[in-house]
Design a protein around this motif. Structure first.
Motif, mmCIF file in Angstrom:
data_model
loop_
_atom_site.group_PDB
_atom_site.id
_atom_site.type_symbol
_atom_site.label_atom_id
_atom_site.label_comp_id
_atom_site.label_asym_id
_atom_site.label_seq_id
_atom_site.Cartn_x
_atom_site.Cartn_y
_atom_site.Cartn_z
ATOM 1 N N ILE A 132 0.866 -1.168 0.000
ATOM 2 C CA ILE A 132 0.000 0.000 0.000
ATOM 3 C C ILE A 132 0.904 1.220 0.000
ATOM 4 N N ALA A 133 0.705 2.088 -0.973
ATOM 5 C CA ALA A 133 1.495 3.314 -1.068
ATOM 6 C C ALA A 133 0.576 4.501 -0.847
ATOM 7 N N LYS A 134 1.064 5.453 -0.057
ATOM 8 C CA LYS A 134 0.267 6.664 0.169
ATOM 9 C C LYS A 134 1.178 7.865 0.182
ATOM 10 N N ARG A 135 0.602 8.970 -0.212
ATOM 11 C CA ARG A 135 1.325 10.238 -0.174
ATOM 12 C C ARG A 135 0.475 11.226 0.592
ATOM 13 N N ASP A 136 1.085 11.806 1.622
ATOM 14 C CA ASP A 136 0.366 12.805 2.417
ATOM 15 C C ASP A 136 0.403 14.151 1.706
ATOM 16 N N PRO A 137 -0.597 14.974 1.807
ATOM 17 C CA PRO A 137 -1.836 14.729 2.538
ATOM 18 C C PRO A 137 -2.786 13.842 1.730
ATOM 19 N N CYS A 138 -3.469 12.960 2.426
ATOM 20 C CA CYS A 138 -4.455 12.078 1.792
ATOM 21 C C CYS A 138 -5.759 12.858 1.630
ATOM 22 N N LEU A 139 -5.934 13.462 0.478
ATOM 23 C CA LEU A 139 -7.107 14.299 0.250
ATOM 24 C C LEU A 139 -8.291 13.533 -0.310
ATOM 25 N N ALA A 141 -9.575 9.319 -2.058
ATOM 26 C CA ALA A 141 -9.325 7.872 -2.045
ATOM 27 C C ALA A 141 -8.136 7.469 -2.922
ATOM 28 N N GLU A 142 -7.847 8.231 -3.982
ATOM 29 C CA GLU A 142 -6.745 7.866 -4.874
ATOM 30 C C GLU A 142 -5.374 8.142 -4.269
ATOM 31 N N SER A 143 -5.316 8.792 -3.115
ATOM 32 C CA SER A 143 -4.032 9.049 -2.461
ATOM 33 C C SER A 143 -3.451 7.796 -1.818
ATOM 34 N N VAL A 144 -4.286 6.777 -1.633
ATOM 35 C CA VAL A 144 -3.840 5.508 -1.063
ATOM 36 C C VAL A 144 -4.184 4.412 -2.070
ATOM 37 N N ARG A 145 -3.171 3.721 -2.551
ATOM 38 C CA ARG A 145 -3.379 2.672 -3.554
ATOM 39 C C ARG A 145 -2.504 1.468 -3.276
ATOM 40 N N ALA A 146 -2.899 0.351 -3.819
ATOM 41 C CA ALA A 146 -2.098 -0.870 -3.741
ATOM 42 C C ALA A 146 -1.362 -1.059 -5.064
ATOM 43 N N TYR A 147 -0.115 -1.466 -4.977
ATOM 44 C CA TYR A 147 0.725 -1.697 -6.151
ATOM 45 C C TYR A 147 1.472 -3.013 -6.002
ATOM 46 N N LYS A 148 1.895 -3.552 -7.138
ATOM 47 C CA LYS A 148 2.796 -4.702 -7.136
ATOM 48 C C LYS A 148 4.210 -4.162 -6.953
ATOM 49 N N PRO A 149 4.961 -4.691 -5.986
ATOM 50 C CA PRO A 149 6.326 -4.183 -5.787
ATOM 51 C C PRO A 149 7.292 -4.708 -6.847
ATOM 52 N N VAL A 150 8.232 -3.848 -7.213
ATOM 53 C CA VAL A 150 9.289 -4.202 -8.156
ATOM 54 C C VAL A 150 10.619 -3.864 -7.494
ATOM 55 N N PHE A 151 11.564 -4.775 -7.559
ATOM 56 C CA PHE A 151 12.891 -4.591 -6.979
ATOM 57 C C PHE A 151 13.659 -3.546 -7.783
ATOM 58 N N VAL A 152 14.153 -2.507 -7.091
ATOM 59 C CA VAL A 152 15.024 -1.512 -7.742
ATOM 60 C C VAL A 152 16.216 -1.224 -6.838
ATOM 61 N N LEU A 153 17.310 -0.841 -7.441
ATOM 62 C CA LEU A 153 18.491 -0.442 -6.684
ATOM 63 C C LEU A 153 18.411 1.057 -6.402
ATOM 64 N N GLY A 154 19.128 1.504 -5.418
ATOM 65 C CA GLY A 154 19.118 2.918 -5.058
ATOM 66 C C GLY A 154 18.342 3.137 -3.770
ATOM 67 N N ASP A 155 18.002 4.405 -3.524
ATOM 68 C CA ASP A 155 17.314 4.766 -2.289
ATOM 69 C C ASP A 155 15.965 5.418 -2.538
ATOM 70 N N SER A 156 15.500 5.466 -3.769
ATOM 71 C CA SER A 156 14.265 6.177 -4.097
ATOM 72 C C SER A 156 13.197 5.236 -4.626
ATOM 73 N N ILE A 157 11.952 5.628 -4.392
ATOM 74 C CA ILE A 157 10.801 4.887 -4.912
ATOM 75 C C ILE A 157 10.576 5.323 -6.347
ATOM 76 N N LYS A 158 10.379 4.371 -7.243
ATOM 77 C CA LYS A 158 10.111 4.678 -8.646
ATOM 78 C C LYS A 158 8.641 4.422 -8.952
#
Length: 178
Positions: A132-139, A141-158
């Motif tokens: 479950i990924a969310k970005r504040d502020p949650c204004l 229903a689309e601010s909170v969604r479920a995604y399939k995770p994918v392995f990535v290198l680095g320190d950031s979410i893609k």
């Protein structure tokens, strides 16, 4: 009558601000969560996927990874035990594996053989799972969604640019919680 009372109790325990979902799952004091800066992943990440860094995946799926490393049939136990002993002079146990995962989360550099075993295990573990990924502020229903995770290198979410609009996100330093 008792069934109705039980149903009312369950509805009250999961709804509103003090309910299970908003209070516990989306709160800031939970285990197996992470937060990172959002960057674009236009060609490698599909709209229903989210790229999560290796260190964060280890934290999110720690119980599953521990189980796969210790009990799983796809992990070569002999090479894992040898690599683990070479790394920190410990034998294969849940405690030593938890320490290994903790070292990964802290950003320690692992020997290539051990790192390859853990990366393969992480990739195997995240198959058929969601986050479950969310970005504040949650204004909305689309601010909170479920995604399939994918392995990535680095320190950031893609994330795919087509998924950003619902989160009201862009790539100028916005952070997301997973």
């Amino acid at each position: 009558q008792y069934v109705n009372e039980l149903c009312d109790f369950l509805v009250l325990s999961v709804s509103k601000k003090s309910g299970l979902v908003r209070n516990s799952i989306l709160g800031k004091r939970i285990d197996f969560c992470g937060r990172a800066v959002l960057i674009g992943g236009s060609y490698e990440i599909k709209p229903d996927e989210i790229g999560i860094p290796y260190k964060m995946l280890v934290k999110l799926y720690e119980p599953f990874i521990l189980h796969e490393l210790y009990y799983g049939k796809k992990t070569d136990k002999k090479s894992l035990e040898k690599e683990l002993f070479d790394y920190n002079s410990t034998s294969l146990s849940i405690v030593s594996l938890r320490q290994l995962l903790s070292d990964i989360q802290k950003g320690h550099i692992l020997p290539k053989g051990l790192d390859d075993i853990v990366i393969q295990c992480v990739k195997e573990t995240i198959k058929d799972k969601v986050v479950i990924a969310k970005r504040d502020p949650c204004l909305h229903a689309e601010s909170v969604r479920a995604y399939k995770p994918v392995f990535v290198l680095g320190d950031s979410i893609k994330m795919s640019p087509t998924s950003c609009e619902g989160h009201n996100a862009d790539y100028d330093g916005d952070t997301m919680a997973v």
